[in-house]
Design a protein around this motif. Structure first.
Motif, short mmCIF file in Angstrom:
data_model
loop_
_atom_site.label_atom_id
_atom_site.label_comp_id
_atom_site.label_asym_id
_atom_site.label_seq_id
_atom_site.Cartn_x
_atom_site.Cartn_y
_atom_site.Cartn_z
N ASP A 1 40.54 26.01 39.79
CA ASP A 1 41.85 26.35 39.25
C ASP A 1 41.76 27.68 38.49
O ASP A 1 40.87 27.88 37.67
N GLY A 2 42.70 28.61 38.79
CA GLY A 2 42.69 29.92 38.14
C GLY A 2 41.84 30.94 38.87
O GLY A 2 41.79 32.11 38.47
N GLU A 3 41.18 30.55 39.94
CA GLU A 3 40.32 31.48 40.68
C GLU A 3 40.94 31.81 42.04
O GLU A 3 41.87 31.17 42.51
N LEU A 4 40.35 32.83 42.64
CA LEU A 4 40.73 33.14 44.01
C LEU A 4 39.49 33.54 44.79
O LEU A 4 38.49 33.96 44.21
N VAL B 1 43.32 43.61 47.39
CA VAL B 1 43.00 44.02 46.02
C VAL B 1 41.77 44.93 46.00
O VAL B 1 40.91 44.89 46.88
N LEU B 2 41.74 45.75 44.97
CA LEU B 2 40.52 46.48 44.62
C LEU B 2 39.71 45.58 43.69
O LEU B 2 40.25 45.06 42.71
N SER B 3 38.45 45.37 44.01
CA SER B 3 37.60 44.54 43.16
C SER B 3 36.24 45.20 43.04
O SER B 3 35.99 46.27 43.61
N HIS B 4 35.40 44.59 42.27
CA HIS B 4 34.04 45.14 42.09
C HIS B 4 33.09 44.01 42.46
O HIS B 4 32.36 43.48 41.65
N SER B 5 33.14 43.65 43.74
CA SER B 5 32.46 42.43 44.20
C SER B 5 31.05 42.67 44.72
O SER B 5 30.32 41.71 44.96
N GLY B 6 30.69 43.91 44.92
CA GLY B 6 29.33 44.20 45.32
C GLY B 6 29.08 44.04 46.81
O GLY B 6 30.00 43.85 47.61
N TYR C 1 48.19 35.90 42.31
CA TYR C 1 47.80 36.39 43.63
C TYR C 1 48.14 35.37 44.70
O TYR C 1 48.06 34.17 44.48
N ARG C 2 48.49 35.93 45.86
CA ARG C 2 48.78 35.08 47.00
C ARG C 2 47.80 35.38 48.12
O ARG C 2 47.26 36.49 48.20
N GLU C 3 47.63 34.42 49.00
CA GLU C 3 46.81 34.69 50.18
C GLU C 3 47.40 35.88 50.93
O GLU C 3 48.61 35.99 51.08
N SER D 1 29.91 39.55 51.49
CA SER D 1 31.07 39.41 52.36
C SER D 1 32.19 38.58 51.74
O SER D 1 33.34 38.72 52.17
N PHE D 2 31.87 37.74 50.80
CA PHE D 2 32.91 36.95 50.10
C PHE D 2 32.57 36.93 48.61
O PHE D 2 31.41 37.10 48.22
N ALA D 3 33.61 36.70 47.81
CA ALA D 3 33.37 36.60 46.37
C ALA D 3 34.47 35.79 45.73
O ALA D 3 35.64 35.87 46.13
N LEU D 4 34.10 35.01 44.74
CA LEU D 4 35.09 34.36 43.89
C LEU D 4 35.47 35.32 42.76
O LEU D 4 34.66 36.14 42.34
N SER D 5 36.71 35.15 42.29
CA SER D 5 37.17 36.01 41.18
C SER D 5 38.13 35.20 40.32
O SER D 5 38.85 34.33 40.82
N ASP D 6 38.12 35.48 39.02
CA ASP D 6 39.15 34.90 38.14
C ASP D 6 40.27 35.89 37.89
O ASP D 6 41.10 35.69 37.01
#
Lengths: 344, 344
Positions: free
Chosen positions: A38-41, A96-101, A90-92, A104-109
């Motif tokens: 909950d609260g993550e994407l 977004v611009l992120s700093h995920s490194g 956020y919606r599916e 191939s996938f990343a969780l984000s709050d």
């Protein structure tokens, strides 16, 4: 596509390079993709930015940012698609611009994310001309360099992500832009496509003479993003009160501790600082974060009006990131280096 | 005293020194003193200032000022008495600050003179704490250094004309002042008489450790007026966003072209500039000429209230100027070096 069928490929730092990084300094790891709480994407990375500063994160020498730990995912700016959202903002399908490194996938709050408008500009530009490199050029040139009409602005790596923007903004501000690039193709691009006033090829035997000829009235701003032998050609040409914003030293990132036997150039450099009232100022773009809104607005206008051009150098597939990054440090890229991790 | 009986002794540049100047680089010449024409005045020099920058004028290397020509009078700031005046702005007996150089008499058309009030302060201070050196400290520290309360300001040659003022103004502005000086006597003076918070002896074997101990929270401003090995002790201690006003490099003025074989310290210096967002700025005090009225007012107040102290090192007789100047470059003076050319 359910989460349980997804595999996250991560590229982690396997060892700290001494000198140039090698493929062995990176390790590929495959693992499960977690469902967001909950609260993550959950983000699927579309584009990974490769930038020279990452060499610094591979080292544990003192710097403005903590190094990547051995075994951790390599750091990096990314453009990603939201594929699951349990976050109200956020919606599916959001991009977004992120700093995920380097993965191939990343969780984000949601921290540090910025939504991108795919209609306004290609989303990959959020990693380049409309992102950190473009803003580095904008803030360093305008805040530290402070170009005035008619002044001469010199920048190296002029076909690259930062240098290309430095020279074009210099021209927008009424200054003369002189680019330094390596090889005939890049030099032609800088002069003919980016519209710099003059160019010098740092691989040419007569590089210093080319640069001097390109700067008949000396240099008022040298935007330092490379270091190395370019400095020796620039230094004698610096005018009184010249400004030198320093945002990168790519030519020396791979150097070991004994790379510089001598002679010692520091005394003559300080002598020049004194006798010509030079300003040298290192900076990281985030120092100027309050200028970002103005940058996004102005840069978008300049792109729309054709005054700010850019070139992206795409590499397909996350697995090629190490090889592409090693090439970046050797100047083998041509334009902003971006890894296509997944189809847009 | 009629003009026809006066002899002007001039000390001219006989040859450009390679390395440390020697007495042979100077030549004494005696000649007549001319009567002033209409609009001119005749000055008798009382005090001659000796300053490190004069070493630069003896060389023909590129600098912010033209070198003294071979055979010309050595340049220098002076305090003088008007002994003949055909200029409406000056009367006989007036005491003025002039830039008459290493000689006993000089004609002037009034350009660049400043009348001094002998009641307000000893007139020799117009060459030191209330003159160019004091203003160099004031302008460089406040405009480039911008000390904030609680910050640490380090200055070398801390018992000298510039350094002593830098540290005391730093304290007036609420910063910690750490002085670097050579030898126990100078260090004691800096700490006990000038009131610096701490001091380090650059002649001590453990100088770098002394300096580190004196700066437990690092260095926010390093006022660079010496260059040389002091830099190596300062550099690792510089904090992020440290400022380095550069007004002099006395330790390297006598160095020949092959004095610095290596290792090359420039790459690591630039790396520090980048990773710590350092500011390095060379300057000459005349760039900040508009701040001089504020300086004269504030410095006079600080002296009157005992917050700004100074020490003058007098040498008697113009003939001793070359020897005293050679000693200055070796750090043999103690306080602002002034030659008494004639009794006040």
């Amino acid at each position: 596509m359910t989460t349980s069928t997804l595999i996250n490929r991560r590229i982690v730092l396997a060892s700290r390079p001494v000198g140039a990084p090698s493929p062995d300094d990176f390790r590929f790891e495959d693992g499960p993709v977690s469902e967001p709480s909950d609260g993550e994407l959950l983000l699927q990375i579309l584009y990974l930015s490769l930038d020279p500063y990452m060499r610094g994160r591979m080292s544990d020498a003192r710097s403005y940012a903590k190094p990547v730990a051995i075994g951790d995912v390599m750091e990096g700016g990314t453009v990603a698609r939201v594929i699951r959202s349990r976050h109200p903002g956020y919606r599916e399908g959001d991009i977004v611009l992120s700093h995920s490194g380097w993965q191939s996938f990343a969780l984000s709050d949601g921290t540090g994310l910025r939504k991108l408008d795919a209609q306004a500009a290609p989303v990959s530009t959020a990693l380049g001309v409309l992102g950190m490199p473009g803003f580095t050029a904008y803030a360093g040139l305008l805040t530290i360099g402070q170009p005035k009409p008619g002044e001469t602005v010199v920048v190296a790596a002029a076909s690259g992500a930062v240098g290309s923007v430095v020279g074009q903004i210099a021209r927008i501000k009424g200054a003369r832009a002189v680019g330094i690039a390596g090889g005939a193709d890049k030099c032609a691009f800088v002069r003919d496509e980016l519209g710099f006033d003059a160019v010098a090829d740092h691989r040419a035997a007569d590089f210093a003479a080319q640069l001097a000829a390109a700067c008949p009235e000396g240099i008022d701003i040298y935007f330092e993003n490379v270091g190395g032998h370019v400095w020796d050609a620039v230094f004698p040409l610096l005018n009184d009160f010249a400004r030198i914003p320093v945002c990168g030293l790519i030519a020396q990132y791979n150097a070991g501790p004994d790379a510089y036997p001598g002679p010692d150039r520091l005394p003559s450099m300080m002598r020049g600082v004194l006798s010509r009232s030079l300003l040298i100022r290192g900076f990281i773009q985030r120092e100027f974060v309050d200028q970002r809104p103005a940058f996004y607005r102005e840069a978008a206008e300049w792109i729309a009006s054709g005054r700010l051009r850019y070139k992206e150098d795409f590499v397909d597939g996350l697995d090629r990131a190490p090889e592409a990054f090693i090439g970046l440090l050797e100047g083998r890229n041509f334009g902003k280096l971006v890894v296509r991790v997944a189809p847009e």
